[in-house]
Motif scaffolding. Structure first.
Motif, mmCIF file in Angstrom:
data_model
loop_
_atom_site.group_PDB
_atom_site.id
_atom_site.type_symbol
_atom_site.label_atom_id
_atom_site.label_comp_id
_atom_site.label_asym_id
_atom_site.label_seq_id
_atom_site.Cartn_x
_atom_site.Cartn_y
_atom_site.Cartn_z
ATOM 1 N N ASN A 178 5.749 4.494 -9.442
ATOM 2 C CA ASN A 178 6.223 3.567 -8.408
ATOM 3 C C ASN A 178 7.392 4.165 -7.631
ATOM 4 O O ASN A 178 8.271 4.812 -8.201
ATOM 5 C CB ASN A 178 6.654 2.255 -9.073
ATOM 6 N N SER A 191 -5.336 3.133 -11.860
ATOM 7 C CA SER A 191 -4.129 2.398 -11.490
ATOM 8 C C SER A 191 -3.602 1.646 -12.701
ATOM 9 O O SER A 191 -4.349 1.339 -13.639
ATOM 10 C CB SER A 191 -4.434 1.426 -10.344
ATOM 11 N N SER A 192 -2.310 1.342 -12.662
ATOM 12 C CA SER A 192 -1.732 0.539 -13.737
ATOM 13 C C SER A 192 -2.186 -0.913 -13.651
ATOM 14 O O SER A 192 -2.109 -1.654 -14.635
ATOM 15 C CB SER A 192 -0.202 0.603 -13.676
ATOM 16 N N ASN A 193 -2.659 -1.329 -12.478
ATOM 17 C CA ASN A 193 -3.219 -2.677 -12.334
ATOM 18 C C ASN A 193 -4.646 -2.697 -12.870
ATOM 19 O O ASN A 193 -5.446 -1.816 -12.546
ATOM 20 C CB ASN A 193 -3.208 -3.108 -10.864
ATOM 21 N N CYS A 198 -3.684 -0.754 -5.911
ATOM 22 C CA CYS A 198 -2.270 -0.416 -5.797
ATOM 23 C C CYS A 198 -1.827 -0.731 -4.379
ATOM 24 O O CYS A 198 -2.643 -1.043 -3.506
ATOM 25 C CB CYS A 198 -2.020 1.059 -6.126
ATOM 26 N N TYR A 199 -0.517 -0.650 -4.145
ATOM 27 C CA TYR A 199 0.037 -0.904 -2.820
ATOM 28 C C TYR A 199 0.814 0.329 -2.371
ATOM 29 O O TYR A 199 1.510 0.975 -3.170
ATOM 30 C CB TYR A 199 0.943 -2.139 -2.833
ATOM 31 N N GLN A 213 -3.088 -2.236 0.754
ATOM 32 C CA GLN A 213 -3.728 -2.174 -0.562
ATOM 33 C C GLN A 213 -4.752 -1.049 -0.608
ATOM 34 O O GLN A 213 -5.484 -0.824 0.347
ATOM 35 C CB GLN A 213 -4.408 -3.505 -0.895
ATOM 36 N N SER A 224 -9.016 1.671 -15.383
ATOM 37 C CA SER A 224 -7.737 0.979 -15.234
ATOM 38 C C SER A 224 -7.581 -0.200 -16.194
ATOM 39 O O SER A 224 -6.522 -0.848 -16.191
ATOM 40 C CB SER A 224 -7.581 0.477 -13.793
ATOM 41 N N ASN A 279 5.169 -1.376 -5.685
ATOM 42 C CA ASN A 279 4.755 -2.522 -6.517
ATOM 43 C C ASN A 279 3.628 -2.166 -7.480
ATOM 44 O O ASN A 279 2.797 -3.004 -7.832
ATOM 45 C CB ASN A 279 4.320 -3.702 -5.634
ATOM 46 N N THR A 280 3.577 -0.928 -7.900
ATOM 47 C CA THR A 280 2.559 -0.456 -8.838
ATOM 48 C C THR A 280 3.230 0.516 -9.794
ATOM 49 O O THR A 280 3.918 1.447 -9.349
ATOM 50 C CB THR A 280 1.405 0.258 -8.106
ATOM 51 N N VAL A 283 -0.223 5.359 -10.417
ATOM 52 C CA VAL A 283 -1.608 5.612 -10.013
ATOM 53 C C VAL A 283 -1.929 7.057 -10.378
ATOM 54 O O VAL A 283 -1.030 7.896 -10.531
ATOM 55 C CB VAL A 283 -1.843 5.393 -8.498
#
Length: 331
Positions: A178, A191-193, A198-199, A213, A224, A279-280, A283
């Motif tokens: 991030n 991605s961590s999401n 991710c953003y 996004q 992920s 905000n991620t 990635v």
């Protein structure tokens, strides 16, 4: 009771890793920088699939590395190239050089020979110093960019290792945290999401400050998931993409994981050099364009030599004056 470490976060080395460079006697190093991208599509296989040293990889030999340079000159060609540029773009310098040379001919000896050299040497010298300082500043800024760090997968250690941007190659698997800048043009694969999104902030690319996004290709969303045991060495897909172009809104590429399983890559799957992760937590992805082949560098590149409108008009007047003097001497 300690909380178990999440399996979706890879171990990362904090010490800086400098990959071994090619020995001077290695014939492969002679062809470094040559590329077959002009002949059509490029085929990229992940570097971690090969046991050979990085300087013997096909991706090293065929594609440019991630080091950039925006300077106009090198230390070897600075003086001759700068003087040539001053003469070729400013006819006033050519005119006064011509007058100074004529003064060395006994028939036209109007004043002391060395006095005629002082004005033109002063003009060329001061411009040389000014351009040298400007190019030195570009070189320092390039070094700041090239010395930025991110984490690259090392197959020998089976871990991400911190390395400078300049050592990143096409085909490397990179980990970006991030608020870090993206070091090259990358296809996002993890991605961590858990949703695989991710953003990013792209104000350095298009001037827009709103977050955008990005998402992983459809067939790798499972990478992920929270319970995923994926590590970069598990990725064996082959990326096929078109030669580098300037368009930051289009990408023509595909990833073939195995025969019959393919994802077509769209712009929402790409992380372009110059954008920033927001905000991620992190990635990960594979590099497809590096260095001067990235879209941002193709749109910017090296500093151009500029000539103002006044200089162009002045050149016309000096050209006319030079022609008339030559005509008078001939008569």
């Amino acid at each position: 009771m300690t909380t178990p470490r999440p399996t979706h976060l890879h171990r990362r080395s904090s010490s800086k890793w400098v990959p071994p460079s090619a020995p001077l006697h290695n014939p492969i190093s002679i062809f470094k920088g040559r590329s077959n991208r002009e002949t059509g599509s490029r085929v990229i296989r992940p570097n971690h699939l090969f046991e050979s040293p990085r300087y013997e990889l096909t991706n090293y030999r065929d594609f440019t590395d991630n080091q950039i340079s925006t300077t106009k000159y090198s230390i070897w060609n600075f003086i001759p190239l700068n003087i040539w540029h001053q003469i070729s773009t400013k006819y006033a310098n050519l005119y006064f050089i011509f007058i100074a040379i004529l003064n060395w001919v006994p028939f036209f000896d109007a004043y002391t020979r060395y006095v005629g050299l002082i004005p033109i040497c002063f003009v060329l010298g001061t411009t040389l110093i000014k351009d040298g300082i400007e190019d030195y500043r570009r070189w320092k800024f390039d070094n700041q960019i090239n010395e930025k760090t991110c984490h690259v997968w090392d197959r020998d250690r089976c871990a991400f290792r911190k390395t400078e941007w300049r050592y990143i190659l096409v085909g490397d698997f990179v980990h970006i945290s991030n608020d870090q800048d993206v070091p090259a043009d990358i296809i996002m694969l993890r991605s961590s999401n858990e949703s695989g999104t991710c953003y990013i902030e792209t104000c350095n690319l298009d001037g827009e400050t709103s977050l955008k996004q990005r998402m992983v290709p459809a067939k790798v969303v499972d990478y992920s998931k929270k319970d995923s045991t994926f590590k970069p060495s598990d990725f064996t897909g082959v990326v096929t993409c078109e030669k580098p172009d300037k368009s930051i809104y289009t990408i023509r590429a595909k990833v073939e994981y195995e025969p019959g399983q393919t994802d077509v890559i769209i712009k929402d799957n790409m992380l372009l050099r110059g954008s920033r992760i927001k905000n991620t937590t992190f990635v990960e992805g594979i590099v497809v364009y590096a260095g001067h082949d990235t879209k941002v560098m193709l749109n910017n590149g090296r500093a151009p030599h500029k000539t103002s409108g006044i200089e162009k008009l002045t050149n016309k007047f000096y050209g006319l004056s030079f022609f008339s003097d030559s005509l008078l001497l001939a008569l």
